[in-house]
Design a protein around this motif. Sequence first.
Motif, PDB file in Angstrom:
ATOM      1  N   UNK A  41       0.767  -1.036   0.122  1.00 19.55           N
ATOM      2  CA  UNK A  41      -0.096  -0.001  -0.127  1.00 19.55           C
ATOM      3  C   UNK A  41       1.004   1.107   0.042  1.00 19.55           C
ATOM      4  N   UNK A  42       0.371   2.320  -0.550  1.00 22.80           N
ATOM      5  CA  UNK A  42       1.132   3.567  -0.660  1.00 22.80           C
ATOM      6  C   UNK A  42      -0.085   4.718  -0.772  1.00 22.80           C
ATOM      7  N   UNK A  43       0.342   5.878  -0.235  1.00 22.58           N
ATOM      8  CA  UNK A  43      -0.469   6.804  -0.497  1.00 22.58           C
ATOM      9  C   UNK A  43      -0.142   7.890  -1.910  1.00 22.58           C
ATOM     10  N   UNK A  44       0.809   7.473  -2.441  1.00 27.50           N
ATOM     11  CA  UNK A  44       1.309   8.038  -3.460  1.00 27.50           C
ATOM     12  C   UNK A  44       0.512   7.160  -4.818  1.00 27.50           C
ATOM     13  N   UNK A  45      -0.607   8.182  -5.109  1.00 24.08           N
ATOM     14  CA  UNK A  45      -1.298   7.282  -6.236  1.00 24.08           C
ATOM     15  C   UNK A  45      -0.835   7.120  -7.418  1.00 24.08           C
ATOM     16  N   UNK A  46       0.033   8.197  -7.971  1.00 20.90           N
ATOM     17  CA  UNK A  46       0.688   7.905  -9.163  1.00 20.90           C
ATOM     18  C   UNK A  46       1.557   6.594  -9.112  1.00 20.90           C
ATOM     19  N   UNK A  47       2.362   6.547  -8.157  1.00 19.05           N
ATOM     20  CA  UNK A  47       3.096   5.113  -7.990  1.00 19.05           C
ATOM     21  C   UNK A  47       2.254   3.873  -7.949  1.00 19.05           C
ATOM     22  N   UNK A  48       1.048   3.922  -7.213  1.00 20.77           N
ATOM     23  CA  UNK A  48       0.171   2.773  -7.165  1.00 20.77           C
ATOM     24  C   UNK A  48      -0.363   2.534  -8.893  1.00 20.77           C
ATOM     25  N   UNK A  49      -0.831   3.535  -9.493  1.00 22.21           N
ATOM     26  CA  UNK A  49      -1.284   3.230 -10.775  1.00 22.21           C
ATOM     27  C   UNK A  49      -0.264   2.770 -11.547  1.00 22.21           C
ATOM     28  N   UNK A  50       1.170   3.202 -11.504  1.00 20.64           N
ATOM     29  CA  UNK A  50       2.266   2.517 -12.392  1.00 20.64           C
ATOM     30  C   UNK A  50       2.448   1.226 -11.915  1.00 20.64           C
ATOM     31  N   UNK A  51       2.446   0.808 -10.682  1.00 20.89           N
ATOM     32  CA  UNK A  51       2.740  -0.553 -10.224  1.00 20.89           C
ATOM     33  C   UNK A  51       1.610  -1.387 -10.842  1.00 20.89           C
ATOM     34  N   UNK A  52       0.378  -0.987 -10.676  1.00 23.70           N
ATOM     35  CA  UNK A  52      -0.694  -1.738 -11.095  1.00 23.70           C
ATOM     36  C   UNK A  52      -0.744  -2.048 -12.419  1.00 23.70           C
ATOM     37  N   UNK A  53      -0.347  -0.900 -13.435  1.00 19.74           N
ATOM     38  CA  UNK A  53      -0.125  -1.079 -14.682  1.00 19.74           C
ATOM     39  C   UNK A  53       0.929  -2.123 -15.358  1.00 19.74           C
TER      40      UNK A  53
END
Length: 331
Positions: A41-53
């Motif tokens: 988990x992370x509060x860094x939404x762009x990082x989460x979107x990149x990791x999921x991508x």
Amino acid sequence: TQASGGKSVIIVDGVPGSGKTYLGTQVAFERKAAMPPAVYISGNDPLINYMQTILSPEDSTNIQDDCPFVIGMKTFKSNFIHKQNRPQHGVIVFDESQRAWDKKKMRRDYSEIEGLLQFGDRVKNEYGSCVILCLFGIGQAIHEGEEQGLKLWDDAIEIHQDWEYNVSNYVQPQLNVTGNINAYNELHLSTAIRNNFIDLSDWIDSVIDNKNILEQKRLLNEAKKKGFQVRITRHLSYWKRKMQTGLTDGTYGVLVSSFVNKNDLAKSSEDTITGSYMSANSAGAWFTSDCRKMSSAASEFVCQGLELDWPFVLFGGDFYLKNNKWEMEIP
């Protein structure tokens, strides 16, 4: 800790680029099929979107469902901390925990750190143990309400004395609370692994602090001898053509401050970039492919925790030297 049935917090701290995110995603990925599984988990939404991508199948139409072991902090809080749904994970990896929200930003009577430990208590009751791995970046809080850093841990540890806390010898002296706290050298990552292990921090600090020009040159030349390359240009279109004609197989794109004036940005980019805003849901596509178009720029809110092989840092009039001192223009 899982084998012994305990509750343990591990805080791994380090300088930017030292591999904290890599460590966290590796732990979560390797234990995604465990029972109970791990979650990143992370509060860094762009990082989460990149990791999921990048971790979802190429034909994925729903990266959130296809990558369930990577969850944004807002979603995690809503489902498991605020609503207190039944825990589904035994190991929680909290990346960029230096940006944890305080009580005021949470609008609750607990911070993100304390809420996470409350959730961990429920994990222990459900599965018999809980491990929380927190990745803490030194000096990397960028939003209001994220500045308290280790102070949030002081408050949480004082309340949750029945947890075991494992920190580095760098962090331990900064905690102003007693408890079951163990210190280890290995939990502090002091070396940046970006740029082929070329440490640029001293040179960057010398430029930002506007130290003697000879000292700045010396530090830059030392980095160049190790293979670092830097170019300065006033014509972004030239480098756009040069990169797109096969200069590199790596990723490249434009980075810019969120404070940049739109008119200055358009002028310095030769009217190819008109704004610095990018939605978090666009970060994955941008870092994997769209960045090479060099028609949009990522600000500090998008690129934190992510990287490019060839970053083009665009100065658009917001940061400049005046009377031998750096000045910042805030629109």
